[in-house]
Scaffold this active site. Structure first.
Site, PDB file in Angstrom:
ATOM      1  CD  GLU A  93      -3.022  -0.944   2.274  1.00  0.00           C
ATOM      2  OE1 GLU A  93      -3.094   0.141   2.896  1.00  0.00           O
ATOM      3  OE2 GLU A  93      -3.792  -1.896   2.474  1.00  0.00           O
ATOM      4  CB  CYS A 332      -0.801   6.854  11.364  1.00  0.00           C
ATOM      5  SG  CYS A 332       0.576   6.247  12.346  1.00  0.00           S
TER       6      CYS A 332
END
Length: 341
Positions: A93, A332
């Site tokens: 990703e 995150c």
């Protein structure tokens, strides 16, 4: 030294010039190839129209080193998450984070992550392998191409622990800086901290921003959240950070994910302040981004503010970073390569 990597992406101008000469072409073709790879983002040699057609046909499908976009999702805040297919079928990703003034790419350095932080989706996923230099650089080119904007900042905060793949990460930093003209000061390398690795990075004397994922104010709590911390006491970690500052003359950023009722109490803020007093550093507080695989909760805004106030009272430089991309599981700690929504 000439790279033995077969793919063209990841090679320097010198290496590309050597390669074209090996193919019987004049040296100036190396500069053309370099420009098409790093400025125009060529995905195949067939695209490079300045090359003779006969030579392009002879080269066939010689690998450039670009990934394929397996899936793309756009968050309501305009952050874009990409699932990229590598040559061996594995998926990583990358995240593109736009603002009016900059375009930041959050890149992965490994397929998965072996660190297994308890609050992180990538850690729950497991680990397959390190990424190669060209696979890191490709992520930046992919985002740049998709946004049709120049990338200004790159953070090594995606899947993986960058210091476990230090050689490829350093090589990628140099390419991003020298070949794609992104300032080193606009690049950030993030780590949970590994014995000997911080000093090794420091000795490269880069001008990047260095971020340490601390996430705890004492050793017991840190071992609970980050299993690898058992072999790296917080006292030694902070001492290595001081050496990093002495070698590079660059401050350290400490990342601290706030988990409700776990590490967000005033006593934790005081402990953290005591560790960092006199440190040339900055603390980034990150309210936890939820994942399905863990039961932690994000503290409310008042608790976050209280934690920051305590640090400020102890003269610690601190700010709150609210992650972008929550609507696409692109924030995150949420990257996993299999979860889209």
């Amino acid at each position: 030294m000439i790279s033995t990597e077969k793919t063209l992406l990841g090679k320097s101008l010198e290496e590309l010039t050597h390669w074209v000469q090996q193919q019987g072409q004049p040296a100036y073709r190396g500069k053309q190839l370099h420009q098409w790879l790093y400025q125009k983002g060529a995905r195949s040699l067939e695209e490079i129209s300045v090359f003779p057609k006969l030579w392009r046909n002879q080269l066939g499908n010689y690998p450039v080193g670009r990934s394929k976009i397996n899936y793309r999702i756009i968050s309501p805040d305009a952050t874009r998450k990409y699932l990229l297919s590598l040559d061996d079928g594995l998926i990583i990703e990358a995240v593109g984070i736009p603002t009016t003034k900059r375009l930041t790419v959050c890149v992965s350095s490994q397929v998965g992550c072996p660190i297994a932080c308890d609050f992180c989706a990538t850690g729950k996923r497991g680990y397959d392998r390190n990424l190669k230099t060209h696979e890191i650089v490709d992520q930046v080119l992919t985002v740049q191409e998709d946004f049709q904007r120049r990338v200004s900042h790159v953070v090594f905060m995606g899947m993986g622990e960058p210091l476990l793949n230090l050689e490829a990460v350093i090589s990628a930093v140099k390419i991003l800086n020298q070949d794609m003209h992104i300032s080193q000061r606009s690049l950030t390398i993030s780590t949970v901290g590994l014995p000997q690795k911080i000093i090794r990075l420091a000795n490269h004397n880069l001008q990047v921003t260095f971020a340490v994922s601390l996430h705890a104010s004492n050793q017991v709590l840190r071992e609970k959240l980050i299993p690898s911390a058992i072999s790296y006491p917080i006292k030694q970690l902070l001492e290595d950070c001081r050496q990093y500052i002495a070698i590079t003359r660059r401050r350290v950023t400490f990342e601290y994910i706030l988990l409700e009722g776990v590490n967000d109490l005033p006593k934790h803020a005081i402990e953290l302040a005591n560790h960092l007093r006199g440190f040339q550093s900055h603390v980034n507080l990150i309210p936890y981004n939820p994942i399905e695989e863990a039961n932690y909760k994000r503290p409310n805004q008042q608790k976050t503010q209280n934690f920051m106030n305590v640090l400020q009272q102890h003269k610690i430089a601190v700010s709150v970073r609210y992650s972008r991309g929550l609507g696409a599981n692109a924030a995150c700690g949420q990257l996993q390569s299999s979860r889209l929504f």
